[in-house]
Scaffold this active site. Structure first.
Site, short mmCIF file in Angstrom:
data_model
loop_
_atom_site.label_atom_id
_atom_site.label_comp_id
_atom_site.label_asym_id
_atom_site.label_seq_id
_atom_site.Cartn_x
_atom_site.Cartn_y
_atom_site.Cartn_z
N ASP A 137 -75.03 22.86 40.49
CA ASP A 137 -73.61 22.58 40.32
C ASP A 137 -73.49 21.06 40.15
OD1 ASP A 137 -70.88 22.65 40.15
OD2 ASP A 137 -70.60 23.95 41.89
C1 BGC Z 1 -67.66 23.46 40.14
C2 BGC Z 1 -68.36 24.29 39.08
C3 BGC Z 1 -68.03 23.73 37.73
C4 BGC Z 1 -68.47 22.28 37.69
C5 BGC Z 1 -68.22 21.60 36.35
C6 BGC Z 1 -67.90 21.98 40.00
O1 BGC Z 1 -67.02 21.25 40.78
O2 BGC Z 1 -68.04 23.91 41.41
O3 BGC Z 1 -67.98 25.62 39.17
O4 BGC Z 1 -68.62 24.49 36.72
O5 BGC Z 1 -67.75 21.55 38.67
O6 BGC Z 1 -66.88 21.39 36.15
#
Ligand code: BGC
Length: 932
Positions: free
Chosen positions: A723
């Site tokens: 993530d």
């Molecule tokens: C989230 C993800 C997301 C990523 C990119 C993170 O804060 O947990 O689900 O895909 O950001 O935006």
């Protein structure tokens, strides 16, 4: 903008409207208040009739939409009802003085609810004189990085909302409460005594940009509701067994073990349920009859229980759809089991009054097996079917079922315990704790609640990792093999990867973002061929973008927003969802996005999780089937989807550190099961790990999660990414996390670190330890080569591999102003030469640029973010009012980064440079221009 960027795909929104209507769950409708009849006079209360929510917040909701339809517009578009215009006017005026509060626009700043207009008795009485039915809209939102709270305005109603219900029901006999919410909320207000009882309640959820039209279709009877609850609604938040341990900053004990949602309630506390799992009413009625079920392939491994079902619309007015649900009650055996488990489901077609449909539901017996993590059955680390009788039930909720005879017997009987799958211990907890178990059976069929000791780790992770190191092959240097040669079958992937130096590979592990100029503006990351050298080997740079409910393109490109996950699963209609995501796949392709960062499919362990709205259910089968449908749809549309957040992302508060302490059995039977089903029922090729640790090991550096289970047991062949700005700890020892331990991440077989800043891949801005670990032996080159093979094999199957864009990204061309704008003549004008350095530190200030001859500039900007660590902030740089680049990053803890923004083509003339703050938190210093 070239191509069709930002142009929603034709027919997609119309299809999303159909889906949004199918997910509404009618939970009460006394006296048939719904559907509204022709020219019925309706008064609508609650500000969310106008400020109607289309999605939750954060990456799962941030879609720039071309339009969004609210409830009032939807009802007007239906042309069926007569709205109380005077009341509507009163709301409009009040809202103009009490505008929507977005909390200042920062990350996770939007409040869960909006202030409600106070109602007076006279206003309600007057409305009741002109209208015979009332709708009360209750609105809520939720989102990433913030949990819901068991408090007024979040899980509970506010006083003003309660007052609104009191006042409206004093004046109206027929009231519909419409819940425009991201997930289930406290329903205790329904038990209160009102002067006129509330007759109708409908969960409309968040329906995407067509949400208002969709719910109007349901309210006016154009569509008969057919949604079913994907979660149990208990009387009290304390009734959910996970509530007790929810919300701690460091550790979350999964004491309830496999008894989540209805698995808990049906086993231990049936009396605590207000609306049961699977429940939902229709405007018509159905009968469900199961003719005698048969056993198929009785002697083989793939034994099936074949259930022929006849569903009939027994009503006489409305057409409708019904969801047939099959539940199984397995013998308690030595392991203990939930009283009932969902084993299959199917939705009918639209049935006219009197019409019937025959359908068959097949339940594979192996799917009913339980995981023995302690060895109590004599088969440690195996999925086993314990001896005894497996009883089947069919119906339209977990409660409303009929017992089904199986080939003349009361159930499917196994004389002796059968091993279905032999696995090995993985992800087991180290910490000792107690887990729930069924005790004695009570007369009502439920069980006494007792506790037992969890089975803890007995094997060595170190040995497992070191004994299974992949082959290393000598680095050959450039032998002229291109990735295209591998795709064409002229070279093999090993020989291709052997050409890359350790440095090249260490760079490739670093995805760059957000808003990387190599890819579609405003998207989450570019990864793959992020350096010119990698690109020259024919490794393309792929683009990924959030998120489940539509394409997130910060900076303003439009996309279609579909309903949230909560609504999708409430349809219980996998093929409908699959069909909708084919449009999504096509829209992604049109926007040159190679990977969608969704679906999110964490199990909804507790109603307070802020991100539940992106997820599907408290049940892993429904979760997995929905996710599989989405992946199949996106892939059929020509793109790829990402299963996230792998795994146990059950809490948003402190999500980057809170440890899930959970039994191996619960991990496998519940928290991983949705992922397993999705991977085995689609060609899923992309997984995102969660921020948090499971039993001491961060997901991104978790060997058992990413190698033992995902790849070895399930046969997953794709890529795994962290993530955004995720952290890892030591792959063997666990311990403290940071962003630097990429060696542990690589060893665990999480292939990509997401994300370093744009143009950061070659310079290692996070200070990751890949190169150092290769030198000191904590990582082998073979492990790195294996991960690079994963990434390259994946890239061959992405749309960008066909597109073959030029390295360096696209050049965005701008039209100049021929003369200096009048009002700027006295101000500062910067004449640009081959290079330029401009102070852009003050947002809002406009700077005039004078270009004397046609030129293409590469633009970079120094940025930093004062937002918290994984909060995201976004700003656009505008040139003559057009976006020249989107700047986006997370909190940088005071550090400054030079970020590549874009390549811009300028002709002779004047340009106004301005900053557009889209969300607060980013600070800029200098902008650098360099002629290409
Ligand atoms: C989230 C993800 C997301 C990523 C990119 C993170 O804060 O947990 O689900 O895909 O950001 O935006």
């Amino acid at each position: 903008m070239e191509n069709k960027f930002g142009v929603p795909y034709e027919g997609f929104a119309e299809f999303a409207r159909k889906v949004a209507a199918q997910g509404a769950v009618l939970i009460q409708n006394e006296g048939s208040v719904l559907p509204f009849q022709e020219k019925e006079k309706v008064a609508v209360f609650g500000r969310c009739q106008i400020d109607y929510y289309r999605s939750g917040t954060g990456s799962g909701g941030a879609v720039h939409v071309p339009y969004a339809v609210n409830l009032i517009e939807g009802l007007k578009n239906s042309g069926k009802v007569q709205l109380n215009d005077e009341l509507l006017q009163t709301y409009k005026e009040w809202i103009s003085k009490h505008p929507f509060d977005n909390g200042g626009g920062g990350w996770a700043a939007e409040p869960w609810n909006q202030e409600e207009m106070p109602l007076t008795t006279s206003l309600c009485e007057e409305a009741a004189e002109h209208s015979n039915k009332a709708i009360i809209v209750i609105g809520r939102t939720a989102g990433e990085d913030k949990d819901n709270a068991d408090a007024q305005g979040s899980y509970r109603l506010t006083e003003k909302e309660q007052n609104m219900i009191d006042k409206v029901t004093d004046s109206f006999e027929d009231t519909v409460v419409l819940l425009n919410v991201p997930g289930i909320i406290d329903m205790s207000w329904l038990q209160k005594k009102y002067r006129n009882p509330i007759k109708t309640v409908i969960y409309a959820w968040h329906g995407g940009m067509e949400g208002g039209n969709a719910i109007a279709d349901v309210l006016t009877g154009k569509v008969t509701p057919s949604g079913k609850l994907a979660d149990s609604i208990a009387y009290n938040i304390e009734d959910y067994p996970s509530t007790k341990n929810y919300g701690d900053s460091l550790q979350n004990l999964y004491e309830e073990d496999i008894y989540v949602g209805y698995r808990y309630f049906e086993t231990f506390a049936p009396e605590r349920v207000m609306y049961e799992f699977g429940f939902g009413l229709s405007y018509t009625q159905f009968s469900i009859t199961v003719k005698e079920a048969q056993i198929k392939n009785a002697q083989e491994k793939d034994t099936l229980i074949h259930l022929p079902v006849l569903v009939k619309n027994t009503g006489d007015t409305y057409s409708g759809k019904e969801v047939v649900q099959i539940y199984v009650s397995a013998p308690q055996g030595k392991l203990g089991k939930p009283a009932k488990v969902l084993a299959g489901y199917q939705k009918t077609k639209l049935l006219a009054p009197g019409e019937s449909q025959e359908m068959t539901i097949d339940v594979p017996i192996t799917g009913l097996a339980s995981y023995d993590d302690s060895g109590v059955t004599g088969h440690k680390s195996c999925y086993v079917l314990e001896a005894g009788e497996y009883q089947f039930f069919a119906g339209n909720s977990v409660r409303n079922t009929e017992h089904v005879m199986i080939a003349g017997n009361t159930g499917y009987v196994l004389a002796k315990t059968q091993v279905v799958e032999e696995l090995s211990e993985a992800l087991a907890p180290v910490q000792k704790f107690s887990v729930m178990k069924p005790g004695k059976r009570r007369t009502d069929g439920s069980y006494e609640l007792i506790y037992g000791e969890v089975a803890v780790e007995t094997t060595s992770l170190r040995d497992k990792i070191l004994k299974n190191l992949p082959e290393s092959f000598p680095v050959t240097g450039d032998r002229g093999i291109h990735l295209q040669d591998v795709a064409d079958g002229k070279a093999n992937i090993k020989d291709f990867v052997a050409q890359l130096s350790a440095e090249d590979m260490a760079m490739m592990v670093r995805g760059e973002g957000m808003s990387n100029p190599l890819v579609t503006p405003g998207t989450a990351s570019a990864f793959g061929g992020v350096t010119e050298k990698l690109y020259d080997y024919g490794i393309p740079f792929a683009c990924c973008a959030d998120g489940p409910s539509g394409i997130r393109m910060e900076g303003g490109l439009n996309a279609t927003q579909v309903p949230i996950g909560t609504l999708l699963s409430a349809t219980w209609d996998d093929s409908l969802i699959e069909e909708m995501y084919v449009f999504e796949g096509k829209e992604l392709l049109r926007n040159e996005v190679d990977v969608l960062l969704g679906p999110g499919l964490n199990l909804r362990r507790n109603p307070l999780n802020g991100r539940n709205f992106e997820y599907f259910s408290e049940d892993p089968l429904l979760t997995g089937q929905m996710a599989a449908a989405i992946v199949r749809g996106v892939m059929a549309g020509g793109c790829n989807a990402t299963l996230k957040h792998f795994a146990c992302n059950s809490q948003e508060k402190d999500r980057f550190q809170v440890e899930a302490v959970v039994s191996e059995r619960a991990i496998r039977e519940l928290y991983l099961k949705g992922f397993e089903i999705a991977i085995k029922n689609s060609d899923a090729n992309c997984v995102m790990t969660a921020y948090s640790p499971i039993n001491g090991h961060y997901s991104a550096s978790n060997y058992d999660l990413n190698t033992t289970i995902l790849r070895k047991e399930w046969g997953f062949k794709g890529i795994v990414m962290t993530d955004w700005w995720g952290r890892m700890n030591d792959v063997i020892e666990g311990g403290e996390p940071n962003h630097q331990q990429t060696a542990s991440m690589i060893r665990a077989q999480n292939d990509l670190f997401m994300v370093v800043n744009n143009s950061g891949a070659p310079v290692n801005p996070m200070g990751d330890d890949t190169m150092e670990a290769l030198k000191n032996g904590k990582l082998t080159i073979g492990e790195l080569q294996r991960n690079i093979m994963n990434i390259c094999s994946f890239l061959i199957h992405t749309p960008v591999f066909e597109r073959k864009p030029e390295y360096g990204g696209r050049v965005v061309n701008f039209t100049p102003k021929a003369v200096l704008p009048d009002e700027k003549r006295s101000g500062e004008v910067i004449t640009l030469g081959e290079t330029g350095e401009i102070d852009v530190s003050s947002a809002g200030k406009t700077i005039i640029l004078n270009v004397e001859k046609e030129v293409v500039y590469l633009v970079e900007v120094d940025i930093s973010s004062n937002a918290p660590r994984i909060a995201q902030a976004t700003t656009n740089l505008l040139l003559n009012g057009e976006v020249m680049g989107t700047l986006q990053c997370a909190g940088t803890e005071g550090r400054w980064f030079r970020q590549k923004i874009s390549a811009i083509g300028l002709k002779k003339g004047y340009y106004e440079l301005a900053l557009q703050e889209l969300s607060p938190g980013l600070v800029l210093k200098n902008m650098y221009l360099k002629a290409k």
